[in-house]
Design an enzyme around this catalytic site. Structure first.
Site, PDB file in Angstrom:
ATOM      1  N   LYS A 102      48.079 -39.668  62.328  1.00 14.58           N
ATOM      2  CA  LYS A 102      47.060 -39.484  63.376  1.00 14.58           C
ATOM      3  C   LYS A 102      46.577 -40.848  63.882  1.00 14.58           C
ATOM      4  O   LYS A 102      46.867 -41.886  63.261  1.00 14.58           O
ATOM      5  CB  LYS A 102      45.898 -38.663  62.816  1.00 14.58           C
ATOM      6  N   ARG A 141      33.094 -30.190  56.839  1.00 10.69           N
ATOM      7  CA  ARG A 141      33.548 -30.827  58.064  1.00 10.69           C
ATOM      8  C   ARG A 141      34.462 -29.875  58.821  1.00 10.69           C
ATOM      9  O   ARG A 141      34.187 -29.502  59.940  1.00 10.69           O
ATOM     10  CB  ARG A 141      34.257 -32.146  57.717  1.00 10.69           C
ATOM     11  N   TYR A 157      28.257 -67.995  72.821  1.00 14.60           N
ATOM     12  CA  TYR A 157      27.042 -67.301  73.263  1.00 14.60           C
ATOM     13  C   TYR A 157      25.894 -67.485  72.282  1.00 14.60           C
ATOM     14  O   TYR A 157      26.093 -67.405  71.059  1.00 14.60           O
ATOM     15  CB  TYR A 157      27.313 -65.804  73.396  1.00 14.60           C
ATOM     16  N   MET A 206      33.990 -61.079  74.276  1.00 15.63           N
ATOM     17  CA  MET A 206      34.800 -59.928  74.665  1.00 15.63           C
ATOM     18  C   MET A 206      36.298 -60.193  74.480  1.00 15.63           C
ATOM     19  O   MET A 206      37.019 -59.358  73.955  1.00 15.63           O
ATOM     20  CB  MET A 206      34.506 -59.567  76.131  1.00 15.63           C
TER      21      MET A 206
HETATM   22  C1  LIG Z   1      43.005 -38.448  57.645  1.00 21.61           C
HETATM   23  C2  LIG Z   1      43.285 -37.315  56.730  1.00 21.61           C
HETATM   24  C3  LIG Z   1      44.216 -37.469  55.690  1.00 21.61           C
HETATM   25  C4  LIG Z   1      44.785 -38.808  55.286  1.00 21.61           C
HETATM   26  O1  LIG Z   1      43.756 -39.472  54.581  1.00 21.61           O
HETATM   27  P1  LIG Z   1      43.926 -40.958  53.989  1.00 21.61           P
HETATM   28  O2  LIG Z   1      42.638 -41.201  53.293  1.00 21.61           O
HETATM   29  O3  LIG Z   1      44.118 -41.841  55.174  1.00 21.61           O
HETATM   30  O4  LIG Z   1      45.102 -40.957  53.089  1.00 21.61           O
HETATM   31  C5  LIG Z   1      44.560 -36.334  54.961  1.00 21.61           C
HETATM   32  N1  LIG Z   1      43.984 -35.133  55.224  1.00 21.61           N
HETATM   33  C6  LIG Z   1      43.058 -34.971  56.208  1.00 21.61           C
HETATM   34  C7  LIG Z   1      42.470 -33.625  56.430  1.00 21.61           C
HETATM   35  C8  LIG Z   1      42.679 -36.043  56.988  1.00 21.61           C
HETATM   36  O5  LIG Z   1      41.759 -35.883  57.946  1.00 21.61           O
END
Ligand SMILES: *Cc1c(COP(=O)(O)O)cnc(C)c1O
Length: 346
Positions: free
Chosen positions: A35, A130, A244, A292
């Site tokens: 992801k 969650r 800055y 920036m």
């Molecule tokens: C992001 C995520 C993972 C991977 O987690 P890591 O801590 O990066 O290994 C696995 N399961 C879910 C549901 C996640 O949101």
């Protein structure tokens, strides 16, 4: 070189997956989470390297990520979507053969109506609050769902990076209470859960951060190096200020290198007057505020004028930089901006 280079070591990525696969154990499948564009490394290239190494199950957060990954990897691997089946997603799920992890009764209803018979998984809430079905919701739909044959039932740990946290055992008990004795393929462990031990592994583990060289997998090989070009070097006299807000003032005659990277590229302002860049093995303090698009660095002690300086390297890994910036390795990796040129090493 006008732009910063994000070097990505695909062989280190693959080595980290193999190592976490070995910890997961022989009868457990080890998936890969790609992801957020492969935690900033590029989901398509990272995904292809992992697929070639033997990964057959991937996880993404949203269907759009799944569509891009399917185009990169072809028809073979399973691509699971944590966010489940959202309204309007049905064509992408069907056309790209994605597997939504259904998170609520609403999503289950939507999926069964829109795509009857198409594969799905279930996410259960074991205490993180969650995503996923709560125990009472699961009780209400469990028999229908189980008879429809989910490909996977999963849950997620809130405190897996703290092995001694009592939440881990509490969530394990809750997950088992919801799933023991049912004919289900189960997944519970991300990177932290893999390291907690075999009772957390079930049938499939799903590491993310550990693949990319981040904690809590402290044995990971570093995957990214961020090399930033020096635009200009100047001498400043004692008493002159830099950047800055005049937040840094030279205490003695100094040489300052200006680097083409800044907070618009995902480098947090919180490392102002605190971060370090590296000329090979030699640390060079970041002085003044992060702008920036620019960073200023004290290179007075170097015997030469550097052409580039590294912000991430073997001496300063994502979690080291995160510590200085008051954040976590995950955020450092995923905020690496799209203004970097990515350079892959096989
Ligand atoms: C992001 C995520 C993972 C991977 O987690 P890591 O801590 O990066 O290994 C696995 N399961 C879910 C549901 C996640 O949101």
């Amino acid at each position: 070189m006008g732009t910063s280079l994000l070097h990505i070591d695909l062989s280190a990525l693959v080595a980290n997956w193999r190592a976490l696969d070995a910890v997961s154990g022989g009868s457990v499948e080890t998936a890969a989470v790609v992801k957020a564009d492969g935690y900033g490394t590029g989901a398509e290239r990272a995904g292809r390297a992992l697929f070639n190494a033997g990964v057959r199950t991937f996880f993404v957060a949203a269907v759009e990520e799944g569509v891009a990954l399917r185009a990169a990897l072809g028809p073979e691997p399973v691509i699971n979507v944590f966010g489940g089946h959202m309204a309007g997603d049905q064509d992408m799920i069907a056309d790209m053969a994605l597997v939504p992890m259904l998170n609520s009764v609403e999503q289950i209803t939507r999926h069964f109506e829109a795509l009857p018979g198409k594969p799905f998984g279930i996410q259960l809430d074991s205490g993180m609050n969650r995503l996923g079905l709560e125990p009472v919701e699961w009780d209400a739909v469990r028999d229908i769902v189980v008879s429809a044959g989910p490909t996977l039932v999963m849950s997620h740990l809130a405190c897996a990076d703290e092995p001694d946290h009592p939440m881990n055992a509490r969530q394990l008990t809750a997950f088992r209470a919801m799933t023991d004795g049912l004919p289900l393929r189960r997944s519970f462990a991300a990177t932290g859960g893999i390291l907690l031990g075999p009772e957390y592994h079930f049938d499939l583990t799903r590491p993310g951060i550990g693949l990319y060289g981040g904690l809590p997998y402290s044995d990971a090989r570093p995957v990214v190096r961020l090399e930033c070009p020096v635009i200009q070097i100047r001498d400043v006299a004692e008493g002159e200020s830099v950047g800055y807000g005049n937040s840094w003032v030279a205490q003695s005659p100094s040489r300052i290198a200006t680097i083409a990277a800044g907070y618009a590229d995902g480098i947090t302002r919180h490392i102002s007057n605190a971060g370090t860049l590296f000329d090979g093995d030699t640390p060079c303090p970041l002085v003044g505020r992060v702008s920036m698009d620019l960073i200023t660095v004290d290179v007075t002690h170097l015997p030469h004028a550097p052409k580039t300086l590294d912000l991430l390297c073997a001496h300063q890994r994502v979690d080291d930089l995160a510590e200085v910036g008051g954040t976590i390795g995950y955020e450092i990796l995923t905020s690496l901006g799209h203004r970097y040129q990515r350079q892959y090493k096989a």
